[in-house]
Motif scaffolding. Structure first.
Motif, short mmCIF file in Angstrom:
data_model
loop_
_atom_site.label_atom_id
_atom_site.label_comp_id
_atom_site.label_asym_id
_atom_site.label_seq_id
_atom_site.Cartn_x
_atom_site.Cartn_y
_atom_site.Cartn_z
N VAL A 161 -5.94 33.04 -24.93
CA VAL A 161 -6.38 32.21 -23.91
C VAL A 161 -7.72 32.58 -23.63
CG1 VAL A 161 -5.96 31.15 -21.78
CG2 VAL A 161 -3.92 31.70 -23.24
N LEU A 162 -8.38 33.70 -23.51
CA LEU A 162 -9.57 33.91 -23.13
C LEU A 162 -10.50 33.75 -24.29
CD1 LEU A 162 -11.59 35.58 -21.49
CD2 LEU A 162 -10.87 37.69 -22.44
N ALA A 163 -10.01 33.95 -25.48
CA ALA A 163 -10.97 33.40 -26.71
C ALA A 163 -11.27 31.84 -26.56
CB ALA A 163 -10.27 33.80 -28.07
N ALA A 164 -10.15 31.14 -26.53
CA ALA A 164 -10.34 29.75 -26.12
C ALA A 164 -11.35 29.40 -25.07
CB ALA A 164 -9.13 28.99 -25.84
N ALA A 165 -11.31 30.24 -24.00
CA ALA A 165 -12.08 30.00 -22.92
C ALA A 165 -13.57 30.20 -23.33
CB ALA A 165 -11.89 30.95 -21.51
N VAL A 166 -13.65 31.49 -24.03
CA VAL A 166 -15.21 31.63 -24.58
C VAL A 166 -15.63 30.44 -25.49
CG1 VAL A 166 -16.56 33.25 -25.72
CG2 VAL A 166 -14.89 34.10 -24.22
N TRP A 167 -14.83 30.18 -26.32
CA TRP A 167 -14.99 29.07 -27.29
C TRP A 167 -15.36 27.79 -26.54
CZ3 TRP A 167 -11.81 24.62 -28.92
CH2 TRP A 167 -12.20 24.13 -29.88
N ARG A 168 -14.97 27.46 -25.38
CA ARG A 168 -15.24 26.20 -24.86
C ARG A 168 -16.70 26.29 -24.14
NH1 ARG A 168 -9.75 26.51 -23.02
NH2 ARG A 168 -10.57 27.12 -21.30
N ASN A 169 -16.63 27.58 -23.34
CA ASN A 169 -17.74 27.65 -22.32
C ASN A 169 -19.10 28.35 -23.23
OD1 ASN A 169 -16.83 27.41 -19.66
ND2 ASN A 169 -15.32 28.70 -20.53
N LEU A 170 -19.15 29.15 -24.02
CA LEU A 170 -20.08 29.75 -24.63
C LEU A 170 -20.67 28.83 -25.86
CD1 LEU A 170 -22.32 32.21 -24.90
CD2 LEU A 170 -20.66 33.28 -26.21
N PHE A 171 -19.61 28.41 -26.60
CA PHE A 171 -19.84 27.55 -28.05
C PHE A 171 -19.65 26.11 -27.88
CE2 PHE A 171 -18.36 31.99 -29.34
CZ PHE A 171 -19.34 32.22 -30.25
N ALA A 172 -19.48 25.68 -26.37
CA ALA A 172 -19.30 24.28 -26.21
C ALA A 172 -18.08 23.70 -27.23
CB ALA A 172 -20.57 23.70 -26.23
N GLY A 173 -17.17 24.53 -27.63
CA GLY A 173 -15.97 23.88 -28.52
C GLY A 173 -16.57 23.45 -29.90
N ARG A 174 -17.71 23.96 -30.35
CA ARG A 174 -18.19 23.79 -31.64
C ARG A 174 -17.17 24.10 -32.59
NH1 ARG A 174 -22.82 26.88 -30.82
NH2 ARG A 174 -22.27 27.90 -32.90
N GLU A 175 -17.03 23.35 -33.83
CA GLU A 175 -16.06 23.85 -34.86
C GLU A 175 -16.60 24.61 -35.87
OE1 GLU A 175 -14.79 20.12 -36.54
OE2 GLU A 175 -13.94 19.33 -35.02
N ASP A 176 -17.94 25.03 -35.87
CA ASP A 176 -18.48 25.97 -36.91
C ASP A 176 -18.45 27.34 -36.35
OD1 ASP A 176 -20.39 25.34 -34.89
OD2 ASP A 176 -22.03 25.53 -36.37
N VAL A 177 -17.65 27.78 -35.42
CA VAL A 177 -17.91 28.98 -34.77
C VAL A 177 -17.22 30.12 -35.81
CG1 VAL A 177 -16.84 30.49 -33.18
CG2 VAL A 177 -17.70 28.15 -32.43
N ASP A 178 -17.98 31.33 -35.66
CA ASP A 178 -17.28 32.42 -36.72
C ASP A 178 -16.20 33.10 -35.67
OD1 ASP A 178 -17.09 34.96 -37.55
OD2 ASP A 178 -18.95 35.12 -38.45
N PHE A 179 -15.13 32.91 -36.25
CA PHE A 179 -13.94 33.34 -35.12
C PHE A 179 -13.74 34.86 -35.31
CE2 PHE A 179 -12.72 28.93 -35.73
CZ PHE A 179 -12.47 28.56 -34.67
N GLN A 180 -14.30 35.61 -36.09
CA GLN A 180 -14.41 37.03 -36.04
C GLN A 180 -15.27 37.30 -34.87
OE1 GLN A 180 -15.15 39.11 -39.88
NE2 GLN A 180 -13.10 38.66 -40.49
N LYS A 181 -16.35 36.80 -34.92
CA LYS A 181 -17.58 37.32 -33.72
C LYS A 181 -16.84 36.84 -32.39
CE LYS A 181 -21.50 37.53 -36.59
NZ LYS A 181 -21.02 37.33 -37.57
#
Length: 236
Positions: A161-181
């Motif tokens: 859930v925390l990772a999803a929150a960071v993904w939405r906020n820091l990465f604006a929900g982009r699909e090209d995110v490096d999930f390891q990072k």
């Protein structure tokens, strides 16, 4: 000599603590903003045009893990989101202060963040229009509220859930995110949260707290299979 924490809890009147908290949180905000710091050299040149990214946002120059390894663009919004991550970790620790004192520290840290943001908009983005700056700051405040709600939920419900929150906020929900990072950022937040939790009130309230390293130190997390993956692998 009485410790800072003792002064806060027992001796210092709330009015006196206002000055203590103001100065300490000013230094702490600088530490929160440090990892995402950037400059825009063109802003210092007469009649120079400030470069923009594909979205039209002013594009600066920054160094460090967040820009060079994570490959975030050095923009105002990314600076704000990186700063928010570190502010959030401190705010969680402030909540452990006595109930009569915690809100004061939280408010001062928040105020300093928006003072710093407005200064940045003037110095590096040449936004001399007060109405335009206020629009940016209003948007930033909305983002900060979203950060608080979503990171609080992640802190309670777990890393996914925390990772999803960071993904939405820091990465604006982009699909090209490096999930390891992304996993490294979550590990970094957990690690620094534990460090703050183990620190004394003195070590936080003196305003000299330093975040240690960056998410690269959590690289092994991104390479470790999740428990679900391990179970599925065992079934195969």
């Amino acid at each position: 000599m009485a410790s800072i924490a003792q002064k806060l809890r027992e001796k210092a009147p709330l009015m006196t603590e206002t000055y203590v908290a103001y100065a300490a949180t000013q230094r702490l905000l600088k530490e929160c903003a440090r990892p995402g710091d950037y400059t825009i050299p063109q802003a210092l040149e007469k009649n120079a045009e400030i470069p923009r990214d594909a979205t039209g946002a002013h594009l600066g120059e920054g160094t460090g893990w967040w820009y060079e390894t994570l490959h975030l663009a050095p923009t105002f919004i990314n600076w704000a989101q990186i700063t928010f991550i570190h502010m959030y970790l401190l705010q969680v620790r402030f909540r452990m202060f006595p109930k009569t004192h915690a809100p004061l520290w939280i408010q001062h840290l928040t105020n300093h963040a928006f003072y710093a943001a407005e200064d940045r908009l003037v110095v590096w983005h040449k936004l001399n229009s007060n109405s335009l700056r206020q629009k940016y700051l209003k948007d930033m405040f909305s983002q900060w509220r979203a950060v608080l709600l979503s990171y609080d939920e992640g802190l309670v419900k777990g890393d996914a859930v925390l990772a999803a929150a960071v993904w939405r906020n820091l990465f604006a929900g982009r699909e090209d995110v490096d999930f390891q990072k992304l996993a490294q950022i979550v590990g970094y937040m957990r690690r620094e949260s534990r460090r703050l939790e183990m620190a004394t009130d003195d070590e936080v309230a003196n305003g000299e707290w330093k975040f240690r390293g960056d998410p690269s130190e959590e690289e092994s997390i991104g390479k470790t299979p999740s428990r679900l993956m391990a179970i599925e692998g065992a079934k195969a």
